[in-house]
Design a protein around this motif. Structure first.
Motif, PDB file in Angstrom:
ATOM      1  N   ILE C 158     -42.175  41.450  50.035  1.00  0.00           N
ATOM      2  CA  ILE C 158     -41.491  40.662  51.083  1.00  0.00           C
ATOM      3  C   ILE C 158     -40.495  39.697  50.447  1.00  0.00           C
ATOM      4  CG2 ILE C 158     -41.862  38.890  52.847  1.00  0.00           C
ATOM      5  CD1 ILE C 158     -44.541  40.383  53.482  1.00  0.00           C
ATOM      6  N   TRP C 162     -36.470  40.339  51.283  1.00  0.00           N
ATOM      7  CA  TRP C 162     -36.019  39.511  52.403  1.00  0.00           C
ATOM      8  C   TRP C 162     -34.529  39.195  52.217  1.00  0.00           C
ATOM      9  CZ3 TRP C 162     -36.000  38.422  57.043  1.00  0.00           C
ATOM     10  CH2 TRP C 162     -35.655  37.166  57.585  1.00  0.00           C
ATOM     11  N   VAL C 201     -43.499  38.053  59.852  1.00  0.00           N
ATOM     12  CA  VAL C 201     -44.340  39.143  59.349  1.00  0.00           C
ATOM     13  C   VAL C 201     -45.458  39.407  60.350  1.00  0.00           C
ATOM     14  CG1 VAL C 201     -45.867  39.883  57.484  1.00  0.00           C
ATOM     15  CG2 VAL C 201     -43.848  38.468  56.958  1.00  0.00           C
ATOM     16  N   VAL C 233     -43.486  32.369  54.972  1.00  0.00           N
ATOM     17  CA  VAL C 233     -43.400  33.366  56.037  1.00  0.00           C
ATOM     18  C   VAL C 233     -43.908  32.776  57.354  1.00  0.00           C
ATOM     19  CG1 VAL C 233     -43.802  35.310  54.445  1.00  0.00           C
ATOM     20  CG2 VAL C 233     -45.753  34.274  55.661  1.00  0.00           C
ATOM     21  N   TYR C 268     -40.841  42.087  59.318  1.00  0.00           N
ATOM     22  CA  TYR C 268     -41.732  42.994  58.578  1.00  0.00           C
ATOM     23  C   TYR C 268     -42.893  43.359  59.494  1.00  0.00           C
ATOM     24  CZ  TYR C 268     -39.252  41.598  54.367  1.00  0.00           C
ATOM     25  OH  TYR C 268     -38.280  41.372  53.432  1.00  0.00           O
ATOM     26  N   TYR C 270     -46.476  45.231  59.100  1.00  0.00           N
ATOM     27  CA  TYR C 270     -47.443  45.763  58.138  1.00  0.00           C
ATOM     28  C   TYR C 270     -48.473  46.552  58.938  1.00  0.00           C
ATOM     29  CZ  TYR C 270     -50.257  45.779  53.858  1.00  0.00           C
ATOM     30  OH  TYR C 270     -50.934  46.148  52.721  1.00  0.00           O
TER      31      TYR C 270
END
Lengths: 351, 351, 351
Positions: C158, C162, C201, C233, C268, C270
């Motif tokens: 990340i 980024w 995220v 984050v 992001y 996940y």
């Protein structure tokens, strides 16, 4: 070299054999070449010779080696695209290969055929997808249809021993054999048989109780056909009817269905079983008289006898030959090391 | 040294122990000795201590190591001569051993007994054929009847700890133990107990639920008998009736059928189960009272307690001993490293 | 660092990420640090990425590596104290761990949960006993409840990507990708996102056919919660009802039961399946619509998609994403190497 999967990946087989024999004479001359380079050896199937010889070859070049027995240490891989993975396969080869490529500079892959679907095997689906997705140079450790490291070792062995005294197998039983490769015998022809009388090489089908892949004979045939085209050998294949290899591997070879005729005056007899290509993967019925033994040896020109190993004694090949003075099988297995080292060296030089 | 399979392969056990203790003090002093030399470790059976300690020993000497678990990664080997190999064995030991010898400078082999045919096991058929055909020096990683790297480690441990403070086992539970071998304790006797009061060493049979090989006790007995002959120890074996070891391993040892009497005033008690030699491979009925515990420890001279591991707690040996101050088992396992390194060093020096 | 089992073992995660990115830029800058140091990798369960990346990381630091697949090469270990070992377990973890500590300077351990007894799994009984008894620094290769090397690699990925161009996955299919890590892209933020706009995220639960451990999502959650606390984050977790993670791992995270809402404007996503913590180890019924695909991707801020692998295509995550321009999964797997190398470097520096 970016890929070593068949004889067609080699620009000049004479140079590659010469390179192998130079490495045999000076195994550690290039031990800095592989510094900080990592070889990953991926096995979907068991291995003894291939694993140890390739691992040792990489060590001689200063590489690090990581061995991954996917069949035991890993999990089942999916190769088909477009399937919902809700069955037994845990990871797709797209990801698995790409990930291994992240950690290794060169990858080796062994993946046997299933012997069920000829088209699938002969498309080399698994091997080719691995090559495509891993993103690094790949050396075949035997694929569905070829075993090129074996065939290169076989050619090295023929070049090295042609017109040379036969290595004494009884030496293997002592403990004071020189294992300093620098002391081993190298052909004065320097890997080049041109100009000399050509050795007659015969690939001879042998009996077995199980249907085996065609990878070793296919591969030996295509390397010998190439060597014949380059004026290095005279090449014949002998098998019972029904066991003909796929034609693209045998182009230029003399084909015989009579073992005794084929091995007449042979200098090298390469013994190997394989299953049928036509009736794919089947061990068809076969006639008596296809096992090499000392009686048949008399028909040859005191031929040196080769086999890729493992060999089933007195089924594929008579013990009397394996234990006698004409067997090259251990010497040949030893040359797997220099075969692998020559290929890895060529790959490292282009990394 | 060309072969390390029993105490009889060692010219001078005192010098070998001294060499091991020197290596323990300076593990990397000979890290150039193994340069470009490869050790192949071949396992026909599982291994933890032996594999890791031997691998580490070779690395300390600068060797490369290749591990081959033949039972998982390979295939079944034939050992009989004169058989037509049309059954389950895929390769003959003649070829398999010779091939491994082609890629390795030294080989290690583990091959357990089957405990079915006493003559076959005690002939060490598999191990001896491997040695005969591989053509390079071989170190036993435990064969059918002996485990010499273990026994050497045991002797090292006795020499090192005799008249020394007992290592504190509670240290094992912390994270700040010195793992710098140079800081570990070495006996001021320098590996030589001559002239000192001899330690009383007792090999004590222990209960188990499965019939185990006699390799460890055979081997320990023959090393202790040799050490006794060299004036290093006083040696006794205690076992229930029916569990007597084969006599050639126990020549010179005092034999007892009473554990309490045997361990009276013992300085070292070596605990181990084994199956019957007479009624071969059987776990015969045995009487109560053969498990070492703290109550029995009172009979000894504050004996240090040894075991080769793995040990089944509270079946073979009481937890209270394993977790108490008299246990040497972890220290002893640690000495497997120096045992292997001393043997490999002696082999490398004669390559 | 003496132990790497969770984010709580790390003093400064920003520094650790920066160290990893420095190692990625100069993989061999510390190749003397591990000289004569041995890493033992102990697997109670299968491994591909973790084994190869950690092995390679150690090699980059000049360490020796010994791999022990206890599940295949070894035997069953006992973890309970006070039991008479007359069953199927052959060795107690007290001895097995201590012995491995004798031969290795650092140990790595993988030990999955059994998913049968929540308390036992969440007590990390096996992992903690191993740490306690081995006596050397330990790095987790995934334990019952955490997978910290994966989570560190995720954070590295990340930080590194980024506000950077997305790596082109089609490169993976060619053979001329640079595998010289020095040429790989390193974030100009130097591992520090402070001051920048924070990436959103989202950890998104995904469907599966088998109940999987909570180790990866637990671990990712605790690392992201820590990263959020450090201003790196903005973190959200989305899962169907019944799949809530244990609260101590998710403190500070936004929790959602609606995937579409959760991934709105995500940078992001996940993707990962896990079984229920509440109804422990069960794969409860779950509603439709939890698989990430290109349609859902439109809801995000052109999110980069991550997964720890192995991934079941079109079950957990759509092929169109994995094969498309937003997938980071291979890049992420590649960063496992630098994650492991940063941790091992920190351990070596304190040996």
């Amino acid at each position: 070299m970016k890929l070593f999967s068949s004889v067609n990946d080699v620009q000049d087989i004479k140079k590659l054999v010469a390179s192998a024999l130079e490495l045999k004479a000076s195994p550690y001359a290039h031990s800095d070449l592989g510094k900080n380079k990592t070889l990953g050896l991926v096995f979907m199937n068991p291995s003894l010779r291939t694993r140890l010889s390739t691992q040792k070859a990489a060590l001689n070049l200063g590489m690090n080696v990581m061995v991954m027995n996917m069949d035991k240490e890993g999990w089942a891989l999916e190769t088909q695209d477009g399937v919902i993975m809700n069955g037994t396969t845990v990871e797709h080869i797209r990801e698995a290969a790409a990930v291994m490529g992240e950690y290794c500079d060169i990858l080796g892959l062994r993946s046997f055929p299933k012997l069920q679907n000829r088209e699938e095997d002969y498309n080399e689906e698994f091997f080719n997808k691995f090559v495509k997705f891993c993103g690094v140079p790949v050396v075949s450790l035997e694929s569905a249809t070829r075993h090129p490291l074996q065939s290169l070792a076989d050619l090295i062995t023929i070049v090295e021993t042609w017109k040379q005294p036969i290595p004494n197998p009884s030496q293997r039983e002592g403990s004071n054999i020189s294992h300093n490769p620098a002391e081993w015998q190298v052909s004065p022809t320097g890997g080049d048989l041109e100009g000399a009388v050509l050795p007659k090489v015969v690939l001879a089908w042998a009996p077995h109780i199980k249907p085996l892949p065609q990878a070793v004979p296919n591969s030996f045939a295509e390397w010998m056909c190439k060597a014949q085209a380059e004026g290095m050998v005279d090449f014949t294949i002998a098998q019972p009817a029904g066991f003909e290899l796929e034609e693209s591997f045998t182009s230029g070879a003399k084909i015989s269905y009579n073992l005794d005729e084929a091995i007449a005056n042979a200098d090298y007899v390469y013994v190997k079983n394989w299953s049928s290509y036509k009736d794919y993967g089947k061990l068809l019925d076969f006639p008596e008289g296809w096992m090499m033994n000392n009686e048949k040896l008399k028909l040859t020109s005191n031929a040196k006898v080769m086999h890729c190993l493992p060999v089933r004694r007195d089924l594929e090949l008579a013990s009397e030959i394996l234990d006698g003075p004409n067997s090259l099988v251990i010497h040949e297995a030893g040359n797997r090391l220099w075969s692998a080292q020559a290929v890895l060296k060529a790959m490292l030089e282009e990394l």
